[in-house]
Every structure is written in C-alpha cells, then in structure tokens.
Design a protein around this motif. Structure first.
Motif, PDB file in Angstrom:
ATOM      1  N   SER A  35       0.859  -1.035  -0.030  1.00  0.00           N
ATOM      2  CA  SER A  35       0.068   0.139  -0.160  1.00  0.00           C
ATOM      3  C   SER A  35       0.735   1.320   0.034  1.00  0.00           C
ATOM      4  CB  SER A  35      -1.044  -0.147   1.204  1.00  0.00           C
ATOM      5  OG  SER A  35      -0.246   0.122   2.489  1.00  0.00           O
ATOM      6  N   SER A  38       3.941   1.660  -5.363  1.00  0.00           N
ATOM      7  CA  SER A  38       3.612   1.865  -6.836  1.00  0.00           C
ATOM      8  C   SER A  38       3.564   0.594  -7.710  1.00  0.00           C
ATOM      9  CB  SER A  38       3.999   3.056  -7.671  1.00  0.00           C
ATOM     10  OG  SER A  38       3.437   3.069  -8.855  1.00  0.00           O
ATOM     11  N   ASN A  53      -0.635   6.580  -2.120  1.00  0.00           N
ATOM     12  CA  ASN A  53      -1.820   5.961  -2.154  1.00  0.00           C
ATOM     13  C   ASN A  53      -2.790   6.383  -1.191  1.00  0.00           C
ATOM     14  OD1 ASN A  53      -0.991   4.374  -4.360  1.00  0.00           O
ATOM     15  ND2 ASN A  53       0.299   3.081  -2.978  1.00  0.00           N
ATOM     16  N   TYR A  54      -2.253   6.673   0.017  1.00  0.00           N
ATOM     17  CA  TYR A  54      -3.432   7.185   0.891  1.00  0.00           C
ATOM     18  C   TYR A  54      -3.879   8.612   0.966  1.00  0.00           C
ATOM     19  CZ  TYR A  54      -2.315   2.861   3.482  1.00  0.00           C
ATOM     20  OH  TYR A  54      -1.903   1.478   3.730  1.00  0.00           O
ATOM     21  N   ARG A  56      -4.346   9.818  -2.059  1.00  0.00           N
ATOM     22  CA  ARG A  56      -5.322   9.452  -3.218  1.00  0.00           C
ATOM     23  C   ARG A  56      -6.690   8.904  -2.681  1.00  0.00           C
ATOM     24  NH1 ARG A  56      -4.481   5.321  -8.485  1.00  0.00           N
ATOM     25  NH2 ARG A  56      -6.615   5.916  -9.371  1.00  0.00           N
ATOM     26  N   ASN A 256      -3.337  -2.017 -10.587  1.00  0.00           N
ATOM     27  CA  ASN A 256      -2.775  -1.235  -9.698  1.00  0.00           C
ATOM     28  C   ASN A 256      -2.804  -1.570  -8.444  1.00  0.00           C
ATOM     29  OD1 ASN A 256      -1.906   1.050  -8.212  1.00  0.00           O
ATOM     30  ND2 ASN A 256      -3.041   2.475  -9.376  1.00  0.00           N
ATOM     31  N   TYR A 259      -2.430   0.817  -5.128  1.00  0.00           N
ATOM     32  CA  TYR A 259      -3.598   1.370  -4.850  1.00  0.00           C
ATOM     33  C   TYR A 259      -4.703   0.624  -4.147  1.00  0.00           C
ATOM     34  CZ  TYR A 259      -7.485   5.147  -4.741  1.00  0.00           C
ATOM     35  OH  TYR A 259      -8.365   5.774  -4.615  1.00  0.00           O
ATOM     36  N   ALA A 262      -3.958  -0.201  -0.484  1.00  0.00           N
ATOM     37  CA  ALA A 262      -4.456   0.783   0.281  1.00  0.00           C
ATOM     38  C   ALA A 262      -5.865   0.722   0.611  1.00  0.00           C
ATOM     39  CB  ALA A 262      -3.970   2.088  -0.519  1.00  0.00           C
TER      40      ALA A 262
END
Length: 289
Positions: A35, A38, A53-54, A56, A256, A259, A262
C-alpha cells in the motif's frame, strides 16, 4: 508430566500456527507494505511512494461513494436481517412438531453459493426475460429497468439480507434454548401473553446474543463482494460500488496493486474500528458494585 503435555500442545499448535502465518499474517503485512508502493501490472518490482496511495484515497470520489454505499447496505442489513432473523427465531421456538422443518428451510440459503444467488437475482432483475418484468407484464405494466443508478444498491442488498437471515436465525435459536423453561412457565401462570413474553423475557435474556449478531452483521458488510459483483459489478456508474468491488477492479482490471492494497488496508481499519465501537456501545456493562 506437565512438560510432556506442553510438548504435545506445541506439536499440535505448530500446523495451525504455520497456516495462520502463511495465509493470514504474512499476506496482511505484505498488503500493508504494497500500500506504500506503486505496484502495477503485478510486477516483481514495487517502487516505494510513501503515503501517496493514502492521499489519493481522500481525494477519490469513488472511495467516498463506496463507503456511503457500504454504510447504506449496513443500515438495511442491521435493521432487517437482525430483526427478521430474531422474529423468525421467536416464531420457530414456539413450534414443537415442525421445528426441524422450519430450521432447515430458513437455514438453507446460507449453504448456497453467493455466486449462484447473485446469478439468480441477476436473472430476476433482467430486462428482457427477468422474473420481475414477467410478473408486472401479467398486469399490463411495461417492462422496467430495475437496476439503475437510484436502485442498484438497494437491489443488491436484498439478496445479501436473504442469504444470511438463516445463519443468524440459528444463532438466536441457540441462545433461546439456554433460557430455562421454568421462567416461561412462571410467566404464563401470571397471565403474560406471547408478545409480553418476547419483550420482557426472551429479548432481555438473549441481549448478549443480539449484540454479537449485530457485530457480526456489521463486520460482514465489509466482506460482501461476490454477490454484488455478479449482479451489478458495482454499477451502473458506480452506484452500487463497494470498497471490496472497487479494490477488485483496481487490482485485476486496472492492475494497480499498490492502490488496491491501500483500499484493502482502509477496509481493515474501518472494519476493526467500527466493530470495536459497536462492541463498546452494545455489550452489556458489568456491574462490580
């Protein structure tokens, strides 16, 4: 002798510990690590990106919609699933001759695959040959598009509630079986009716069971996936998207993995926090005075 028993205990514990570490603990920590990366296209290399990611998550409108849909489903499930299973359990507990029959009938949906139930309801909601449109057609009503942006989350909630009513029904029956018959007999001698018996005896004496069921229902809402994915795939226009379906789409359609991991961590955190909160709120307080 004590040392020997400890050795036997360790021998039997090792296989379970290995399974838990392999299929639960290790994947959990691996997901947390991914998480922060990438990780795309299931590449053997994952680049560290920190908390991107967090960040986002907080700006992703689909995430906020998914959380809203999850809590909408949760509200309906808690009210109807918990309440209906309790009513059914109270009804069946008073039946003597056909007790096993009703218990089997109500429990039956839980043994059916959620995928099969989802496919069945998808056919029921279908436009061309769906059962609902066939029924309304008998009354001269035009065919309806049942699954749309306004109704999809409610229509996927219906089979979810239906499948697990029997599971909680059995839990309630087990709790009611612990209530001594003498209490009911004494109440009947005092002239209490069935409704009063349920309100003043049965429900208070299985309050801990009800609390456990509510917590199970709430935590279970975060695990709903296959039925929703079969019926709507989270659509139309993300109107029935849940965190679980969005995580799946991110991982296996958009590849992905970072993400998606996450989102998985977010699901775990929300589930744990909400479960702890509900446990604190609902569990009976012990009085030590």
């Amino acid at each position: 002798m004590v040392l020997k028993n400890k050795r036997q205990f360790t021998v039997f514990l090792i296989p379970a510990a290995v399974l838990i570490l392999t299929f639960l603990i290790y994947p959990l920590f691996k997901t947390i690590w991914y998480s922060f990366t990438s990780w795309k296209n299931f590449s053997p290399v994952a680049d560290w990106t920190g908390i991107d990611n967090y960040k986002r998550l907080f700006s992703d409108t689909i995430i906020s919609a998914s959380i809203k849909h999850t809590f909408t489903m949760m509200a309906f499930v808690v009210v109807f699933q918990v309440g209906l299973s309790l009513v059914l359990a109270m009804f069946v507990s008073t039946v003597k001759k056909t007790f096993k029959f009703f218990r089997t009938v109500y429990f039956f949906p839980i043994v059916i695959s959620a995928t099969a139930i989802g496919l069945m309801f998808k056919l029921i909601y279908g436009y061309e040959y769906g059962l609902l449109n066939y029924i309304v057609g008998l009354f001269g009503v035009d065919k309806q598009v049942w699954i749309n942006e306004n109704t999809s989350i409610y229509l996927v909630t219906i089979p979810t509630m239906w499948q697990y009513v029997g599971f909680y029904f059995v839990i309630y029956l087990t709790g009611m079986s612990k209530i001594p018959e003498e209490i009911y007999e004494s109440a009947e001698l005092d002239g209490i009716n069935s409704l009063q018996k349920a309100i003043y005896i049965t429900i208070p004496m299985i309050k801990d069971v009800i609390c456990s069921v509510v917590i199970l229902v709430i935590s279970g809402c975060f695990k709903v996936f296959d039925m929703v994915y079969i019926i709507t795939e989270g659509g139309p226009m993300n109107s029935s998207e849940l965190l679980s379906t969005y995580m799946y789409n991110m991982a296996f359609r958009r590849y992905n993995g970072g993400y998606a991991s996450a989102i998985a961590v977010l699901m775990i955190v929300l589930g744990v926090v909400l479960t702890m909160f509900m446990r604190k709120l609902l569990e009976p307080k012990e009085n030590y005075d």
